[in-house]
Design an enzyme around this catalytic site. Structure first.
Site, mmCIF file in Angstrom:
data_model
loop_
_atom_site.group_PDB
_atom_site.id
_atom_site.type_symbol
_atom_site.label_atom_id
_atom_site.label_comp_id
_atom_site.label_asym_id
_atom_site.label_seq_id
_atom_site.Cartn_x
_atom_site.Cartn_y
_atom_site.Cartn_z
ATOM 1 N N VAL A 39 0.811 -1.223 0.000
ATOM 2 C CA VAL A 39 0.000 0.000 0.000
ATOM 3 C C VAL A 39 0.841 1.268 0.000
ATOM 4 O O VAL A 39 0.354 2.339 -0.306
ATOM 5 C CB VAL A 39 -0.978 0.023 1.201
ATOM 6 C CG1 VAL A 39 -1.928 -1.185 1.141
ATOM 7 C CG2 VAL A 39 -0.245 0.045 2.548
ATOM 8 N N LYS A 40 2.088 1.190 0.405
ATOM 9 C CA LYS A 40 3.041 2.308 0.386
ATOM 10 C C LYS A 40 2.451 3.585 0.978
ATOM 11 O O LYS A 40 2.745 4.682 0.497
ATOM 12 C CB LYS A 40 3.547 2.555 -1.034
ATOM 13 C CG LYS A 40 4.353 1.369 -1.598
ATOM 14 C CD LYS A 40 5.102 1.750 -2.847
ATOM 15 C CE LYS A 40 5.841 0.574 -3.444
ATOM 16 N NZ LYS A 40 4.941 -0.457 -4.040
#
Lengths: 295, 295
Positions: B83-84
């Site tokens: 998801v960073k």
């Protein structure tokens, strides 16, 4: 810009869901968001919707996020989607498609897409280019994170002895946004910057580095910045910046001063706080006549 | 780790939706994801699901993302949610709650939460701390972006004359992950790092900076890195790293060599590619006996 960052725990008692389900909580947030939109429309030109506060409710919250964008457009408000996405290559293009581009599906229209998004550019140009291309094609915009308001970011931004990372990011944003097809008739690029106001000298220096970059300015209100500290964020003509206030407006009903003015009408408290906010910021911007000519 | 990054255009013809709707496209991606999970379970220990490829389908895609995590767990697979996310303060806490913590809702169970997530730490410690706290409480983990695989990131990571930003990030990740309550019995922290393999010397230098940090290694396969270039990512005992392959496995049915081996059975192509990938990487890791003792 009024920021919509709602958490369930701070919503008015009347909106609290009966059951602690994702769907119930998302519905409560959406109802609250609709009331905020109605309260601030006509007072401020735009809202910023913080995706994190909806993602916490998984797909139910994400649905509310997109429906609130559509509702804001019905109120005539511009919308900044505060998503802070940043990735490389094909993943960056997917994020740009999901969060800024015109949808390619028959059941999703332009009305649910924000007019601009926040973007993290720390992975380089490809992280930003995908959003810039989507912005240009759709007539929208992006704001790249340049200087965060959190002092905890100093450990990153001040690691280099010779220069600040946020100065380097500012130069990159200027370069990335300087292509002729990204700059509009008003002289501003669709590639903007998120710049927190700190000491006036450093803010003015960043403004000089970014002559045609529109700024999204966080930190006003609950985060501590006053209108005067936002002044160096604007260009000499009073344009080129929007100031965001979130908690100081949307939770105004928690403050005694607004309770005394508006009683237990929590929507009226939000409206009054939006009016105070707009009146506080308005002297920094262009005069009404200048605004009409500079866009 | 097999990365699940599906785009509609590359799915087998049999899975293409009749109507170009968000719901139809999300359903196709979910079906494809289920087949990938069944094909790779028992061959690799984990999958990485890239959120961007599901977010492009708005709430319909996000629902598919969470349901695929639950399905992966039923297959006995560990899941990395790619998801960073990265933000500050209260927003970081909301992202950690939505993407890593145990849900607080009666209709969302632990089964739909990934075992680890990728995190962008460029906004400083508060961006990471929220995820580290959620990881510790829930017995999960995070991988902080340290060195991206994209050469386009050099414009950021090499801006300082004296040192690389990724070296600085490595030192911060080491510090952030060194608290005694974040290190497990195996000697590894729950605060990991995403480190792309480049030249062996610089990769080995980063490995030395991060003695108790587990690595998630991107870039294998379609992005060009071979098994040998991943070797310096592992500790001397063969532990401490997982290698990800995405497109080279999940789109194996597009490759003539797998078509020749498996005919038009696209699931068999994916399984065969996962077996080849695992066989290619296995010599880098610990022996079976060592794995049992080091965890």
């Amino acid at each position: 810009v009024v920021g919509i960052d709602p958490v369930l725990e701070r919503l008015p008692a009347a909106l609290q869901p009966d059951e602690p389900t994702l769907a119930g909580a998302a519905s409560a947030l959406e109802t609250f968001g609709h009331e905020v939109l109605g309260a601030v429309a006509g007072i401020v030109p735009a809202v910023k919707i913080n995706s994190a506060f909806f993602e916490v409710l998984h797909e139910a919250g994400v649905g509310a996020y997109y429906r609130l964008i559509a509702a804001a457009h019905e109120h005539g408000l511009l919308v900044i989607g505060d998503v802070k996405r940043g990735d490389i290559g094909s993943t960056a293009r997917l994020y740009a498609r999901g969060h800024l581009a015109t949808p390619r599906f028959t059941d999703a229209g332009d009305e649910r897409m924000p007019d601009a998004v926040t973007v993290a550019g720390y992975l380089g140009e490809s992280a930003v280019r995908a959003f810039a291309e989507a912005a240009r094609e759709a007539g929208r915009g992006l704001y790249v994170l340049v200087r965060p308001s959190d002092p905890g970011a100093d450990v990153i931004h001040e690691f280099c002895p010779d220069r600040r990372l946020y100065e380097h990011m500012a130069d990159l944003v200027h370069r990335w946004g300087s292509a002729a097809n990204l700059i509009g008739e008003c002289g501003l690029s669709c590639v903007g910057a998120v710049v927190a106001p700190k000491d006036p000298a450093s803010t003015a220096a960043l403004r000089a580095r970014l002559p045609h970059t529109p700024w999204l300015v966080p930190g006003y209100g609950a985060q501590g910045a006053g209108a005067e500290s936002c002044r160096p964020c604007f260009r000499a003509d009073g344009g080129g910046a929007v100031v965001n206030a979130s908690r100081s407006v949307i939770y105004a009903y928690e403050q005694v001063s607004y309770q005394q003015r508006c009683g237990d009408d929590w929507v009226a408290c939000i409206r009054a706080a939006a009016q105070d906010f707009a009146a506080d910021i308005a002297p920094l911007g262009p005069t009404a006549g200048a605004a009409a000519t500079t866009g």
